[in-house]
Write a protein that holds these residues in place. Structure first.
Motif, PDB file in Angstrom:
ATOM      1  N   SER A  69      26.120  34.670  34.865  1.00 39.19           N
ATOM      2  CA  SER A  69      27.278  34.676  33.981  1.00 39.19           C
ATOM      3  C   SER A  69      27.687  36.075  33.557  1.00 39.19           C
ATOM      4  CB  SER A  69      26.985  33.842  32.726  1.00 39.19           C
ATOM      5  OG  SER A  69      25.886  34.402  32.023  1.00 39.19           O
ATOM      6  N   LEU A  90      29.913  37.173  38.679  1.00 40.58           N
ATOM      7  CA  LEU A  90      30.066  35.834  38.155  1.00 40.58           C
ATOM      8  C   LEU A  90      29.394  34.827  39.058  1.00 40.58           C
ATOM      9  CD1 LEU A  90      33.838  35.992  37.157  1.00 40.58           C
ATOM     10  CD2 LEU A  90      31.873  36.223  35.660  1.00 40.58           C
ATOM     11  N   SER A  91      29.055  33.682  38.490  1.00 41.50           N
ATOM     12  CA  SER A  91      28.467  32.596  39.245  1.00 41.50           C
ATOM     13  C   SER A  91      29.180  31.324  38.884  1.00 41.50           C
ATOM     14  CB  SER A  91      26.970  32.474  38.956  1.00 41.50           C
ATOM     15  OG  SER A  91      26.409  31.364  39.629  1.00 41.50           O
ATOM     16  N   GLY A  92      29.092  30.354  39.734  1.00 42.69           N
ATOM     17  CA  GLY A  92      29.705  29.072  39.450  1.00 42.69           C
ATOM     18  C   GLY A  92      29.721  28.229  40.701  1.00 42.69           C
ATOM     19  N   SER A 177      33.466  26.639  45.069  1.00 40.79           N
ATOM     20  CA  SER A 177      33.673  27.667  44.049  1.00 40.79           C
ATOM     21  C   SER A 177      35.038  28.297  44.260  1.00 40.79           C
ATOM     22  CB  SER A 177      32.566  28.729  44.124  1.00 40.79           C
ATOM     23  OG  SER A 177      32.577  29.380  45.373  1.00 40.79           O
ATOM     24  N   GLN A 181      34.761  32.680  40.595  1.00 44.07           N
ATOM     25  CA  GLN A 181      33.343  32.304  40.527  1.00 44.07           C
ATOM     26  C   GLN A 181      32.508  32.990  41.592  1.00 44.07           C
ATOM     27  OE1 GLN A 181      34.228  28.101  40.870  1.00 44.07           O
ATOM     28  NE2 GLN A 181      33.536  27.718  38.781  1.00 44.07           N
ATOM     29  N   GLY A 196      29.348  29.260  47.209  1.00 44.28           N
ATOM     30  CA  GLY A 196      28.602  29.667  46.033  1.00 44.28           C
ATOM     31  C   GLY A 196      27.203  30.128  46.400  1.00 44.28           C
TER      32      GLY A 196
END
Length: 397
Positions: A69, A90-92, A177, A181, A196
C-alpha cells in the motif's frame, strides 16, 4: 449503426493484435533458437541474484511496497512481493468468477480477440458447479490462464475436450488489477488479467481451490496451467498449503525459472544490479506480474530456493522450442525433489511440424493430447499435427 459498430470492433481488434504481436510475435519463418548449454542457463539465472542496494529509510526513494500500500518510488530491490521495485508502489487486484460461456475456438487469435471484448465469460466445458467427480475420474481440474490473458482465451480450445473426457473442469479470472494498482498499462484492456502480484494471485487460487473441493467433495485437484499460471500454481503448492490439495500440475510454457524475454529481462536485471531502477520503470508498462517473471527476480529465486518441486505432486511440464516469451524455453523445466515426479516434455519431440509459440501452444492439438494423457493415463494417444505460430488449432479460424 450495426455496420459502424462492426467496423469499430474490427479496428479495435486489429489494433490490439498488432500491439500484442509487436511485443511478442515471431515471424512465420522463424527458426527455433539454438539450445543453450547448461552453463548458459546458469549464467542467465545467476545474473539476477544480486539485488540493487536499498535506499536508506526516509529518503523518499526507497521501495515502499512491501505492505502493498505504499507510495514510494521503488528502487529495484525486490521488496515489492519479490518484484523489482515498483515505480507506483501500489498493490491491489482480485479474482472474479466467470459469467456465462463463450464459443469453442480452434484459433488463438480469434479467441484472444473474443476474450478482450467478452472478458468475463467462461471457456466451454468449465464451471459446471453441479458436476461431481466419479470413481475413475476422482479429481476436478482447475484451468489457469497466463499474464494478460483470461479464463476464456486461455482455454477456449482445451476446456470442452477436458470436460468431455469425464472431468469436472473449473476456472477463474485471477490477478485482475488496474494501472493504478500496478497492473501495467495493458490492464486498460478489459480482458487483460493475471497482472497483479503473483503471490496475491496464489492466495486467490487457494480460495478457489477450497471452493472447488467443497463443491465437488473431492480431496484433491489437478491443475492445467499456462505461463504465469504454472509458476503461480507452483507458489501455491509451496506457500499456501497447496501441496496437500494438488495431485498433478500440468504446465505449458510456465515461467518456473523466469524468462529473459529474449535477453531483455536479463539485460534489465543486470542494469538493476548497478543500482539503476530500469525494471521499476518497465514495471509501469508490463505490471507487477510481468517484472516478477524475469530471471533473477526475488520471486523466482524464492520460488525455487528449496527445490523446484514439492513432495506428493506429479508434474508434467511442456515447453516449445518456438516459445518467444519464456526464453530460453528450457527454463520452464523442473527437477524433482524426493517424493515428486517430473516429466519434462519438449513439444516438438516426435512432432516437428508443430511450431506452436508461447501463445498458440494452448491451441495445439498435440498439447491438448499431452494434457489429456497426463490427466488420465488411459487417455488418447498423442497426436501430431501442424500447428502454426499465429493461429493455433491446426491453423483453422
Amino acid at each position: 449503426m450495426k455496420r459502424n459498430s462492426s467496423s469499430l470492433t474490427a479496428a479495435v481488434f486489429v489494433g490490439i493484435s498488432a500491439l500484442v504481436f509487436g511485443i511478442s510475435g515471431v515471424g512465420a519463418n522463424a527458426a527455433p533458437t539454438a539450445e543453450p548449454t547448461d552453463q548458459t542457463l546458469a549464467d542467465y539465472i545467476a545474473a539476477g541474484r544480486k539485488a540493487a542496494p536499498v535506499a536508506e529509510s526516509g529518503s523518499g526513494s526507497g521501495s515502499a511496497c512491501t505492505s502493498g500500500s505504499g507510495a514510494g518510488s521503488g528502487n529495484g530491490s525486490g521488496n515489492c512481493y519479490g518484484g523489482s521495485g515498483s515505480s507506483a508502489g501500489l498493490s491491489g487486484g482480485y479474482a472474479s468468477d466467470t459469467v456465462g460461456y463463450g464459443p469453442p475456438m480452434t484459433s488463438w487469435l480469434a479467441a484472444f480477440g473474443y476474450g478482450l471484448l467478452n472478458p468475463d465469460v467462461a471457456p466451454p466445458g468449465a464451471n459446471d458447479w453441479a458436476c461431481k467427480p466419479t470413481a475413475d475420474r476422482p479429481r476436478p481440474v482447475i484451468l489457469l490462464h497466463g499474464t494478460w490473458m483470461n479464463a476464456y482465451n486461455g482455454f477456449a480450445f482445451m476446456g470442452q475436450p477436458i470436460k468431455d473426457a469425464g472431468l469436472c473442469t473449473f476456472t477463474v479470472n485471477y490477478g485482475r488489477s488496474t494501472p493504478i494498482q500496478g497492473g501495467g498499462l495493458g490492464t486498460v484492456l478489459p480482458g487483460a488479467m493475471g497482472t497483479g502480484y503473483i503471490q496475491d494471485s496464489a492466495a486467490q487460487l487457494a480460495t478457489f481451490v477450497d471452493r472447488v473441493l467443497a463443491a465437488t467433495g473431492a480431496a484433491e485437484v489437478d491443475i492445467v496451467a499456462h505461463s504465469q499460471g504454472g509458476a503461480m500454481a507452483n507458489w501455491y503448492t509451496k506457500f499456501h498449503g497447496g501441496a496437500d490439495k494438488v495431485r498433478h500440475l500440468i504446465t505449458f510454457g510456465a515461467t518456473h525459472h523466469g524468462t529473459t524475454l529474449i535477453g531483455i529481462g536479463a539485460l534489465g536485471r543486470a542494469i538493476n544490479n548497478f543500482g539503476i531502477d530500469i525494471l521499476g520503470f518497465v514495471e509501469l508498462f508490463v505490471g507487477h506480474a510481468g517484472i516478477q517473471q524475469t530471471v533473477g527476480s526475488d520471486f523466482v529465486n524464492r520460488l525455487n530456493a528449496n527445490g523446484d518441486t514439492v513432495a506428493g505432486v506429479d508434474y508434467t511440464v511442456v515447453g516449445s522450442r518456438y516459445d518467444e516469451v519464456t526464453t530460453p524455453y528450457e527454463l520452464t523445466f523442473l527437477r524433482p525433489v524426493a517424493g515428486a515426479t517430473v516429466q519434462n516434455i519438449t513439444l516438438q519431440d516426435g512432432c516437428e511440424q508443430d511450431v506452436s509459440d508461447h501463445l498458440t501452444i494452448m491451441y495445439s492439438p498435440r498439447a491438448l493430447s499431452i494434457a489429456l494423457r497426463a490427466l488420465d493415463q488411459a487417455g488418447p494417444d498423442l497426436v501430431c499435427t501442424a500447428n502454426p505460430w499465429l493461429l493455433g488449432g491446426g491453423g483453422k479460424l
